[in-house]
Scaffold this motif. Structure first.
Motif, PDB file in Angstrom:
ATOM      1  N   TYR A 148      61.342  88.722  75.643  1.00  0.00           N
ATOM      2  CA  TYR A 148      60.023  89.297  75.375  1.00  0.00           C
ATOM      3  C   TYR A 148      59.977  90.788  75.720  1.00  0.00           C
ATOM      4  O   TYR A 148      60.573  91.226  76.708  1.00  0.00           O
ATOM      5  CB  TYR A 148      58.954  88.559  76.200  1.00  0.00           C
ATOM      6  N   SER A 149      59.238  91.537  74.925  1.00  0.00           N
ATOM      7  CA  SER A 149      58.817  92.888  75.292  1.00  0.00           C
ATOM      8  C   SER A 149      57.452  93.124  74.654  1.00  0.00           C
ATOM      9  O   SER A 149      57.088  92.435  73.703  1.00  0.00           O
ATOM     10  CB  SER A 149      59.826  93.934  74.808  1.00  0.00           C
ATOM     11  N   GLY A 150      56.678  94.084  75.178  1.00  0.00           N
ATOM     12  CA  GLY A 150      55.380  94.362  74.571  1.00  0.00           C
ATOM     13  C   GLY A 150      54.301  94.661  75.588  1.00  0.00           C
ATOM     14  O   GLY A 150      54.589  94.783  76.783  1.00  0.00           O
ATOM     15  N   ASN A 151      53.046  94.769  75.114  1.00  0.00           N
ATOM     16  CA  ASN A 151      51.932  95.080  76.015  1.00  0.00           C
ATOM     17  C   ASN A 151      50.800  94.046  75.928  1.00  0.00           C
ATOM     18  O   ASN A 151      49.726  94.252  76.454  1.00  0.00           O
ATOM     19  CB  ASN A 151      51.396  96.493  75.726  1.00  0.00           C
ATOM     20  N   ALA A 152      51.063  92.936  75.222  1.00  0.00           N
ATOM     21  CA  ALA A 152      50.030  91.897  75.091  1.00  0.00           C
ATOM     22  C   ALA A 152      50.231  90.788  76.122  1.00  0.00           C
ATOM     23  O   ALA A 152      49.337  89.976  76.346  1.00  0.00           O
ATOM     24  CB  ALA A 152      50.054  91.302  73.687  1.00  0.00           C
ATOM     25  N   GLY A 153      51.397  90.774  76.759  1.00  0.00           N
ATOM     26  CA  GLY A 153      51.739  89.687  77.678  1.00  0.00           C
ATOM     27  C   GLY A 153      52.505  88.598  76.945  1.00  0.00           C
ATOM     28  O   GLY A 153      52.430  88.491  75.718  1.00  0.00           O
ATOM     29  N   ASP A 154      53.234  87.794  77.710  1.00  0.00           N
ATOM     30  CA  ASP A 154      54.140  86.812  77.114  1.00  0.00           C
ATOM     31  C   ASP A 154      53.474  85.447  77.015  1.00  0.00           C
ATOM     32  O   ASP A 154      53.780  84.535  77.777  1.00  0.00           O
ATOM     33  CB  ASP A 154      55.422  86.745  77.956  1.00  0.00           C
ATOM     34  N   SER A 155      52.594  85.287  76.056  1.00  0.00           N
ATOM     35  CA  SER A 155      51.857  84.030  75.926  1.00  0.00           C
ATOM     36  C   SER A 155      52.490  83.054  74.941  1.00  0.00           C
ATOM     37  O   SER A 155      51.865  82.073  74.539  1.00  0.00           O
ATOM     38  CB  SER A 155      50.402  84.295  75.528  1.00  0.00           C
ATOM     39  N   LEU A 156      53.740  83.298  74.571  1.00  0.00           N
ATOM     40  CA  LEU A 156      54.435  82.318  73.734  1.00  0.00           C
ATOM     41  C   LEU A 156      55.484  81.562  74.553  1.00  0.00           C
ATOM     42  O   LEU A 156      55.929  80.489  74.161  1.00  0.00           O
ATOM     43  CB  LEU A 156      55.086  83.026  72.525  1.00  0.00           C
ATOM     44  N   ARG A 157      55.838  82.127  75.728  1.00  0.00           N
ATOM     45  CA  ARG A 157      56.844  81.512  76.597  1.00  0.00           C
ATOM     46  C   ARG A 157      56.498  80.053  76.917  1.00  0.00           C
ATOM     47  O   ARG A 157      57.372  79.185  76.912  1.00  0.00           O
ATOM     48  CB  ARG A 157      56.957  82.314  77.901  1.00  0.00           C
ATOM     49  N   TYR A 158      55.229  79.801  77.188  1.00  0.00           N
ATOM     50  CA  TYR A 158      54.750  78.455  77.509  1.00  0.00           C
ATOM     51  C   TYR A 158      55.039  77.473  76.365  1.00  0.00           C
ATOM     52  O   TYR A 158      55.135  76.268  76.576  1.00  0.00           O
ATOM     53  CB  TYR A 158      53.250  78.529  77.794  1.00  0.00           C
ATOM     54  N   HIS A 159      55.181  78.007  75.155  1.00  0.00           N
ATOM     55  CA  HIS A 159      55.408  77.164  73.968  1.00  0.00           C
ATOM     56  C   HIS A 159      56.886  77.050  73.597  1.00  0.00           C
ATOM     57  O   HIS A 159      57.230  76.358  72.645  1.00  0.00           O
ATOM     58  CB  HIS A 159      54.610  77.714  72.785  1.00  0.00           C
ATOM     59  N   ASN A 160      57.728  77.741  74.372  1.00  0.00           N
ATOM     60  CA  ASN A 160      59.169  77.708  74.145  1.00  0.00           C
ATOM     61  C   ASN A 160      59.677  76.267  74.268  1.00  0.00           C
ATOM     62  O   ASN A 160      59.241  75.514  75.135  1.00  0.00           O
ATOM     63  CB  ASN A 160      59.836  78.603  75.207  1.00  0.00           C
ATOM     64  N   ASN A 161      60.579  75.887  73.396  1.00  0.00           N
ATOM     65  CA  ASN A 161      61.190  74.552  73.436  1.00  0.00           C
ATOM     66  C   ASN A 161      60.215  73.412  73.166  1.00  0.00           C
ATOM     67  O   ASN A 161      60.435  72.295  73.624  1.00  0.00           O
ATOM     68  CB  ASN A 161      61.884  74.300  74.787  1.00  0.00           C
ATOM     69  N   THR A 162      59.137  73.685  72.447  1.00  0.00           N
ATOM     70  CA  THR A 162      58.241  72.585  72.075  1.00  0.00           C
ATOM     71  C   THR A 162      58.255  72.381  70.559  1.00  0.00           C
ATOM     72  O   THR A 162      58.532  73.311  69.792  1.00  0.00           O
ATOM     73  CB  THR A 162      56.781  72.823  72.522  1.00  0.00           C
ATOM     74  N   ASN A 163      57.946  71.177  70.168  1.00  0.00           N
ATOM     75  CA  ASN A 163      57.909  70.824  68.750  1.00  0.00           C
ATOM     76  C   ASN A 163      56.622  71.323  68.098  1.00  0.00           C
ATOM     77  O   ASN A 163      55.633  71.586  68.780  1.00  0.00           O
ATOM     78  CB  ASN A 163      57.984  69.300  68.587  1.00  0.00           C
ATOM     79  N   PHE A 164      56.655  71.385  66.811  1.00  0.00           N
ATOM     80  CA  PHE A 164      55.453  71.785  66.066  1.00  0.00           C
ATOM     81  C   PHE A 164      54.546  70.568  65.907  1.00  0.00           C
ATOM     82  O   PHE A 164      55.021  69.456  65.655  1.00  0.00           O
ATOM     83  CB  PHE A 164      55.849  72.333  64.690  1.00  0.00           C
ATOM     84  N   SER A 165      53.234  70.778  66.079  1.00  0.00           N
ATOM     85  CA  SER A 165      52.261  69.696  65.914  1.00  0.00           C
ATOM     86  C   SER A 165      51.180  70.103  64.932  1.00  0.00           C
ATOM     87  O   SER A 165      50.822  71.277  64.846  1.00  0.00           O
ATOM     88  CB  SER A 165      51.576  69.372  67.249  1.00  0.00           C
ATOM     89  N   THR A 166      50.680  69.130  64.206  1.00  0.00           N
ATOM     90  CA  THR A 166      49.515  69.349  63.334  1.00  0.00           C
ATOM     91  C   THR A 166      48.515  68.224  63.595  1.00  0.00           C
ATOM     92  O   THR A 166      48.808  67.295  64.354  1.00  0.00           O
ATOM     93  CB  THR A 166      49.908  69.336  61.842  1.00  0.00           C
ATOM     94  N   LYS A 167      47.382  68.298  62.928  1.00  0.00           N
ATOM     95  CA  LYS A 167      46.325  67.321  63.192  1.00  0.00           C
ATOM     96  C   LYS A 167      46.764  65.885  62.877  1.00  0.00           C
ATOM     97  O   LYS A 167      46.226  64.942  63.429  1.00  0.00           O
ATOM     98  CB  LYS A 167      45.056  67.673  62.412  1.00  0.00           C
ATOM     99  N   ASN A 168      47.778  65.745  61.995  1.00  0.00           N
ATOM    100  CA  ASN A 168      48.247  64.396  61.676  1.00  0.00           C
ATOM    101  C   ASN A 168      49.640  64.118  62.267  1.00  0.00           C
ATOM    102  O   ASN A 168      50.281  63.140  61.905  1.00  0.00           O
ATOM    103  CB  ASN A 168      48.242  64.170  60.164  1.00  0.00           C
ATOM    104  N   LYS A 169      50.125  65.012  63.168  1.00  0.00           N
ATOM    105  CA  LYS A 169      51.424  64.780  63.809  1.00  0.00           C
ATOM    106  C   LYS A 169      51.406  65.342  65.224  1.00  0.00           C
ATOM    107  O   LYS A 169      51.572  66.539  65.430  1.00  0.00           O
ATOM    108  CB  LYS A 169      52.536  65.440  62.980  1.00  0.00           C
ATOM    109  N   ASP A 170      51.196  64.479  66.189  1.00  0.00           N
ATOM    110  CA  ASP A 170      51.102  64.893  67.587  1.00  0.00           C
ATOM    111  C   ASP A 170      52.484  64.910  68.218  1.00  0.00           C
ATOM    112  O   ASP A 170      52.992  63.879  68.656  1.00  0.00           O
ATOM    113  CB  ASP A 170      50.164  63.925  68.326  1.00  0.00           C
ATOM    114  N   ASN A 171      53.113  66.089  68.254  1.00  0.00           N
ATOM    115  CA  ASN A 171      54.432  66.246  68.868  1.00  0.00           C
ATOM    116  C   ASN A 171      54.362  67.025  70.170  1.00  0.00           C
ATOM    117  O   ASN A 171      55.368  67.541  70.646  1.00  0.00           O
ATOM    118  CB  ASN A 171      55.375  66.982  67.898  1.00  0.00           C
ATOM    119  N   ASP A 172      53.153  67.147  70.726  1.00  0.00           N
ATOM    120  CA  ASP A 172      53.013  68.004  71.913  1.00  0.00           C
ATOM    121  C   ASP A 172      53.480  67.302  73.186  1.00  0.00           C
ATOM    122  O   ASP A 172      53.904  66.156  73.164  1.00  0.00           O
ATOM    123  CB  ASP A 172      51.560  68.493  72.039  1.00  0.00           C
ATOM    124  N   LYS A 173      53.394  68.022  74.297  1.00  0.00           N
ATOM    125  CA  LYS A 173      53.851  67.473  75.583  1.00  0.00           C
ATOM    126  C   LYS A 173      52.657  67.093  76.450  1.00  0.00           C
ATOM    127  O   LYS A 173      52.604  67.383  77.635  1.00  0.00           O
ATOM    128  CB  LYS A 173      54.708  68.524  76.302  1.00  0.00           C
TER     129      LYS A 173
END
Ligand SMILES: *[C@@H]1O[C@H](CO)[C@@H](O)[C@H](O)[C@H]1NC(C)=O
Ligand SMILES: *[C@@H]1O[C@H](CO)[C@@H](O)[C@H](O)[C@H]1NC(C)=O
Ligand SMILES: *[C@@H]1O[C@H](CO)[C@@H](O)[C@H](O)[C@H]1NC(C)=O
Ligand SMILES: *[C@@H]1O[C@H](CO)[C@@H](O)[C@H](O)[C@H]1NC(C)=O
Ligand SMILES: *[C@@H]1O[C@H](CO)[C@@H](O)[C@H](O)[C@H]1NC(C)=O
Ligand SMILES: [Ca+2]
Length: 341
Positions: free
Chosen positions: A250-275
């Motif tokens: 990561y680099s930038g000035n917005a903060g690293d708010s994607l790190r928490y989502h690292n190594n997770t599957n994609f989910s949609t309203k009809n596919k719950d792949n979250d943790k």
């Protein structure tokens, strides 16, 4: 005006009248034999003079009116002419814009046809390769189908101007009329308008990130401030592996708010792949790499200024504005790591 009272003058006067005005009553008078009586003569001259004066002023009036009319008509015609020229210019501008786009498309197709024996190095499959072929105008491009790479024909939006150019935009939020609460299939193939709000499609993102790729996320709040988060490494796995996210550096000035989502599957309203025991896609009303649930929600609900602080399902980036602030504009764009402008 004529001052003489002699008979020849009457003749000249009448001649003048017949020639200039072609008045019938005058002709009659001319045809009649001249009257000898002096008083009669002078009376007639006087009345003729009055008539001449009347007619002259009438003529003048008519002339003036006609001139004025003519001037109005000419003015109107000039205005019409200008309007039509303006319209023509507008049509020409639109046409040239259209043909510019059309040309690009044709060049793409031509190159696709010519490249039967090409290798990966000269293939056109993203905005970076277009940039390296000297396409430096930001806008919509149509990437040709590539059998060698196994990529389908695809419309993309290329950012050729910001941060060195060569960026393929994979997501945009700015208009707010397109719902991002879509199902797995729609997130797989992509949806929305490539010039407005859209998701390019997980399948395309997967293909485009098979080479080492940089992700740049640009965010704007309702006060007009712009911040960014850049990841030196970004890839998603294939559908079998639920388009799992990997990011690093990561680099930038917005903060690293994607790190928490690292190594997770994609989910949609009809596919719950979250943790999470919760259904994050339903709670956050989008498709995303939900963990439990979010530190950012870039495919959340677009809230216009004034209603962005009410819910946690907005377009959020916690490290900058927290969970209850929905951003005004987002753009996610990618470029190969080895890109050199
Ligand atoms: C000339 O003008 C006068 C006054 O304006 C009018 O009374 C008269 O009828 C006119 N004569 C002709 C021949 O137009
Ligand atoms: C992150 O950056 C470091 C230093 O540039 C580099 O060595 C490393 O390979 C990068 N990681 C990834 C996953 O690209
Ligand atoms: C992600 O998806 C893969 C296959 O699609 C599955 O094997 C894995 O368990 C999932 N991971 C999580 C954290 O749900
Ligand atoms: C994401 O996870 C990988 C390991 O799977 C790790 O190498 C990488 O540094 C992580 N990225 C971030 C931003 O923490
Ligand atoms: C955000 O909104 C939720 C729901 O209204 C509320 O429970 C929470 O405390 C808020 N969080 C912040 C940081 O304002
Ligand atoms: Ca869940």
């Amino acid at each position: 005006m004529v001052k003489s009272t002699a008979a020849p003058c009457v003749a000249i006067l009448l001649l003048f009248l017949t020639e200039t005005l072609a008045q019938r009553p005058m002709n009659k008078r001319l045809a009649a034999p001249p009257k000898p009586a002096k008083a009669q003569c002078c009376d007639e001259v006087r009345s003729l003079k009055v008539q001449v004066a009347n007619l002259t002023s009438l003529l003048e009036e008519l002339g003036k009116k006609q001139e004025a009319d003519l001037r109005t008509v000419v003015k109107q015609m000039m205005e019409l002419d200008q309007q039509s020229r303006l319209q023509e210019a507008r049509v020409m501008e639109a046409e040239s814009k259209y043909s510019e786009i059309h040309n690009r498309v044709e060049i793409m197709q031509l190159q696709a046809a010519q490249s039967a024996t090409h290798t990966t190095t000269d293939a056109i499959y993203d905005c970076a390769s277009l940039f390296n072929k000297n396409y430096k105008i930001s806008g919509e491009y149509r990437l040709p189908k590539d059998d060698f790479l196994g990529t389908p024909e695809l419309s993309v939006f290329c950012d050729m101007e910001n941060n060195g150019g060569g960026w393929t935009v994979i997501q945009r939020r700015k208009v707010g009329l397109t719902s991002f609460n879509r199902d797995w299939k729609q997130y797989k193939h992509g949806f929305g308008n490539i010039r407005g709000d859209f998701w390019l499609g997980n399948e395309h993102i997967f293909r485009l990130t098979r080479q080492p790729t940089v992700l740049r996320i640009e965010l704007e709040d309702w006060e007009g401030e712009v911040r960014y988060a850049e990841y030196g490494f970004f890839t998603v796995s294939n559908e079998l592996n639920s388009y799992k996210l990997f990011i690093a550096n990561y680099s930038g000035n917005a903060g690293d708010s994607l790190r928490y989502h690292n190594n997770t599957n994609f989910s949609t309203k009809n596919k719950d792949n979250d943790k999470c025991v919760d259904d994050c896609a339903q709670l956050r009303q989008g498709g995303y790499w939900y963990n439990c649930c979010t530190d950012s929600n870039l495919n959340g609900v677009f809230y216009r200024y004034g209603s962005h602080a009410k819910n946690m399902d907005g377009i959020t980036w916690y490290a900058w504005h927290g969970p209850n602030y929905s951003l005004k504009r987002v753009e996610m764009k990618i470029r190969p790591q080895n890109f050199a402008a």
